[in-house]
Design a protein around this motif. Structure first.
Motif, PDB file in Angstrom:
ATOM      1  N   PHE A  32      91.895 -24.649  -4.726  1.00  0.00           N
ATOM      2  CA  PHE A  32      91.169 -25.785  -5.293  1.00  0.00           C
ATOM      3  C   PHE A  32      89.677 -25.488  -5.252  1.00  0.00           C
ATOM      4  O   PHE A  32      89.166 -24.968  -4.248  1.00  0.00           O
ATOM      5  CB  PHE A  32      91.453 -27.067  -4.515  1.00  0.00           C
ATOM      6  N   GLY A  33      88.979 -25.813  -6.334  1.00  0.00           N
ATOM      7  CA  GLY A  33      87.543 -25.608  -6.395  1.00  0.00           C
ATOM      8  C   GLY A  33      86.823 -26.857  -6.870  1.00  0.00           C
ATOM      9  O   GLY A  33      87.368 -27.662  -7.630  1.00  0.00           O
ATOM     10  N   PHE A  34      85.599 -27.009  -6.414  1.00  0.00           N
ATOM     11  CA  PHE A  34      84.807 -28.184  -6.786  1.00  0.00           C
ATOM     12  C   PHE A  34      83.332 -27.807  -6.748  1.00  0.00           C
ATOM     13  O   PHE A  34      82.856 -27.205  -5.792  1.00  0.00           O
ATOM     14  CB  PHE A  34      85.079 -29.334  -5.817  1.00  0.00           C
ATOM     15  N   LYS A  35      82.606 -28.159  -7.816  1.00  0.00           N
ATOM     16  CA  LYS A  35      81.183 -27.841  -7.930  1.00  0.00           C
ATOM     17  C   LYS A  35      80.405 -29.101  -8.244  1.00  0.00           C
ATOM     18  O   LYS A  35      80.831 -29.916  -9.069  1.00  0.00           O
ATOM     19  CB  LYS A  35      80.970 -26.806  -9.042  1.00  0.00           C
ATOM     20  N   CYS A  55      89.328 -24.536   3.863  1.00  0.00           N
ATOM     21  CA  CYS A  55      88.407 -23.548   3.310  1.00  0.00           C
ATOM     22  C   CYS A  55      88.182 -22.392   4.290  1.00  0.00           C
ATOM     23  O   CYS A  55      88.203 -22.588   5.507  1.00  0.00           O
ATOM     24  CB  CYS A  55      87.059 -24.193   2.991  1.00  0.00           C
ATOM     25  N   ASN A  56      87.934 -21.212   3.746  1.00  0.00           N
ATOM     26  CA  ASN A  56      87.629 -20.038   4.574  1.00  0.00           C
ATOM     27  C   ASN A  56      86.143 -19.873   4.837  1.00  0.00           C
ATOM     28  O   ASN A  56      85.746 -19.135   5.738  1.00  0.00           O
ATOM     29  CB  ASN A  56      88.144 -18.763   3.892  1.00  0.00           C
ATOM     30  N   SER A  57      85.307 -20.530   4.013  1.00  0.00           N
ATOM     31  CA  SER A  57      83.865 -20.306   4.117  1.00  0.00           C
ATOM     32  C   SER A  57      83.099 -21.577   3.804  1.00  0.00           C
ATOM     33  O   SER A  57      83.661 -22.572   3.314  1.00  0.00           O
ATOM     34  CB  SER A  57      83.436 -19.195   3.145  1.00  0.00           C
ATOM     35  N   LEU A  58      81.809 -21.528   4.062  1.00  0.00           N
ATOM     36  CA  LEU A  58      80.913 -22.621   3.708  1.00  0.00           C
ATOM     37  C   LEU A  58      80.736 -22.672   2.187  1.00  0.00           C
ATOM     38  O   LEU A  58      81.035 -21.698   1.481  1.00  0.00           O
ATOM     39  CB  LEU A  58      79.557 -22.428   4.384  1.00  0.00           C
ATOM     40  N   PRO A  59      80.249 -23.786   1.662  1.00  0.00           N
ATOM     41  CA  PRO A  59      79.987 -23.858   0.213  1.00  0.00           C
ATOM     42  C   PRO A  59      78.993 -22.797  -0.237  1.00  0.00           C
ATOM     43  O   PRO A  59      78.147 -22.342   0.546  1.00  0.00           O
ATOM     44  CB  PRO A  59      79.410 -25.267   0.049  1.00  0.00           C
ATOM     45  N   ILE A  60      79.088 -22.424  -1.495  1.00  0.00           N
ATOM     46  CA  ILE A  60      78.209 -21.421  -2.089  1.00  0.00           C
ATOM     47  C   ILE A  60      77.106 -22.119  -2.886  1.00  0.00           C
ATOM     48  O   ILE A  60      77.393 -23.007  -3.699  1.00  0.00           O
ATOM     49  CB  ILE A  60      79.005 -20.473  -2.999  1.00  0.00           C
ATOM     50  N   PHE A  61      75.871 -21.707  -2.665  1.00  0.00           N
ATOM     51  CA  PHE A  61      74.726 -22.263  -3.390  1.00  0.00           C
ATOM     52  C   PHE A  61      74.446 -21.403  -4.621  1.00  0.00           C
ATOM     53  O   PHE A  61      74.479 -20.174  -4.556  1.00  0.00           O
ATOM     54  CB  PHE A  61      73.501 -22.289  -2.482  1.00  0.00           C
ATOM     55  N   SER A  62      74.166 -22.039  -5.759  1.00  0.00           N
ATOM     56  CA  SER A  62      73.898 -21.277  -6.989  1.00  0.00           C
ATOM     57  C   SER A  62      72.769 -21.927  -7.781  1.00  0.00           C
ATOM     58  O   SER A  62      72.497 -23.121  -7.664  1.00  0.00           O
ATOM     59  CB  SER A  62      75.155 -21.194  -7.854  1.00  0.00           C
ATOM     60  N   GLN A  86      85.491 -23.775  -2.292  1.00  0.00           N
ATOM     61  CA  GLN A  86      86.796 -23.267  -2.712  1.00  0.00           C
ATOM     62  C   GLN A  86      87.708 -23.169  -1.498  1.00  0.00           C
ATOM     63  O   GLN A  86      87.308 -22.669  -0.452  1.00  0.00           O
ATOM     64  CB  GLN A  86      86.657 -21.901  -3.366  1.00  0.00           C
ATOM     65  N   THR A  87      88.928 -23.657  -1.660  1.00  0.00           N
ATOM     66  CA  THR A  87      89.885 -23.632  -0.562  1.00  0.00           C
ATOM     67  C   THR A  87      90.631 -22.305  -0.533  1.00  0.00           C
ATOM     68  O   THR A  87      90.490 -21.469  -1.428  1.00  0.00           O
ATOM     69  CB  THR A  87      90.916 -24.763  -0.701  1.00  0.00           C
ATOM     70  N   ARG A  88      91.440 -22.143   0.486  1.00  0.00           N
ATOM     71  CA  ARG A  88      92.371 -21.021   0.529  1.00  0.00           C
ATOM     72  C   ARG A  88      93.490 -21.263  -0.486  1.00  0.00           C
ATOM     73  O   ARG A  88      93.701 -22.388  -0.946  1.00  0.00           O
ATOM     74  CB  ARG A  88      92.980 -20.890   1.928  1.00  0.00           C
ATOM     75  N   ALA A  89      94.204 -20.208  -0.835  1.00  0.00           N
ATOM     76  CA  ALA A  89      95.376 -20.334  -1.704  1.00  0.00           C
ATOM     77  C   ALA A  89      96.550 -20.825  -0.861  1.00  0.00           C
ATOM     78  O   ALA A  89      96.928 -20.176   0.116  1.00  0.00           O
ATOM     79  CB  ALA A  89      95.708 -18.987  -2.347  1.00  0.00           C
TER      80      ALA A  89
END
Length: 206
Positions: A32-35, A55-62, A86-89
């Motif tokens: 699952f992804g969300f922006k 989730c495996n990691s912190l949110p990504i900044f872009s 983004q979550t894990r599969a």
């Protein structure tokens, strides 16, 4: 998924959230992804706090200069700052993927009635709701077909006695939105008030 988490994901999926299966990694399950814009930081981090366990990691900044707004490229000198999670599969997400992406494109499943509750409604409004100065609320459902938009409207009518109106946004592209007038907003407020982020309360006139 626990019912609360399931409702959060459904609400986000009705808006700008997505599910995908990364075939390049030979994954059999969906992520699952969300922006969301950095200007909606509080709302985004409320979502991340809820889903961080998955989730495996912190949110990504872009940062993007020429960014898309509802399918249109905004070619200005302004920059768009965003956060993405983004979550894990996971197999539990694949179950939702199979309902919402039967042909690899997001749809509104026919059994959506069972999924829309006050939590999912709140997340849907936070993502795609638009404040209306006249006291109403507009739900931007541009990416859905007329049939899907009417299905969503019927759920609101039958389940919560909300009286929505269908609005045709673009006659050439056949894009439709759901308008909820001021007369139904007391019902909406009562449903979402326990769950809505402080920075999003303005959307429902709270």
């Amino acid at each position: 998924l626990p019912p609360y988490i399931n409702s959060v994901i459904i609400g986000l999926l009705l808006g700008d959230g997505w599910l995908h299966i990364d075939k390049s990694n030979r994954s059999k399950n969906a992520r699952f992804g969300f922006k969301q814009s950095l200007s909606k930081f509080e709302s985004f981090f409320n979502v991340f706090n809820i889903l961080s366990h998955y989730c495996n990691s912190l949110p990504i900044f872009s940062i993007k200069k020429n960014f898309k707004i509802k399918g249109r490229v905004n070619k200005t000198n302004k920059y768009f700052y965003a956060l993405t999670l983004q979550t894990r599969a996971l197999p539990c997400l694949t179950e939702i993927y199979n309902r919402f992406y039967p042909n690899k494109e997001k749809i509104v499943p026919l059994d959506i009635y069972q999924d829309i509750d006050p939590i999912s409604l709140t997340l849907w409004i936070e993502g795609d709701g638009s404040y209306q100065p006249n006291g109403g609320l507009l739900l931007c459902t541009d990416s859905y077909t007329l049939k899907e938009v009417i299905l969503l409207m019927n759920v609101l009518i039958i389940k919560y006695n909300i009286k929505p109106t269908l609005i045709q946004r673009d006659k050439t592209k056949s894009q439709y939105r759901i308008y909820i007038s001021k007369s139904s907003m007391n019902i909406v407020k009562g449903l979402v008030k326990p769950y809505i982020s402080k920075t999003m309360k303005y959307k429902v006139h709270l």
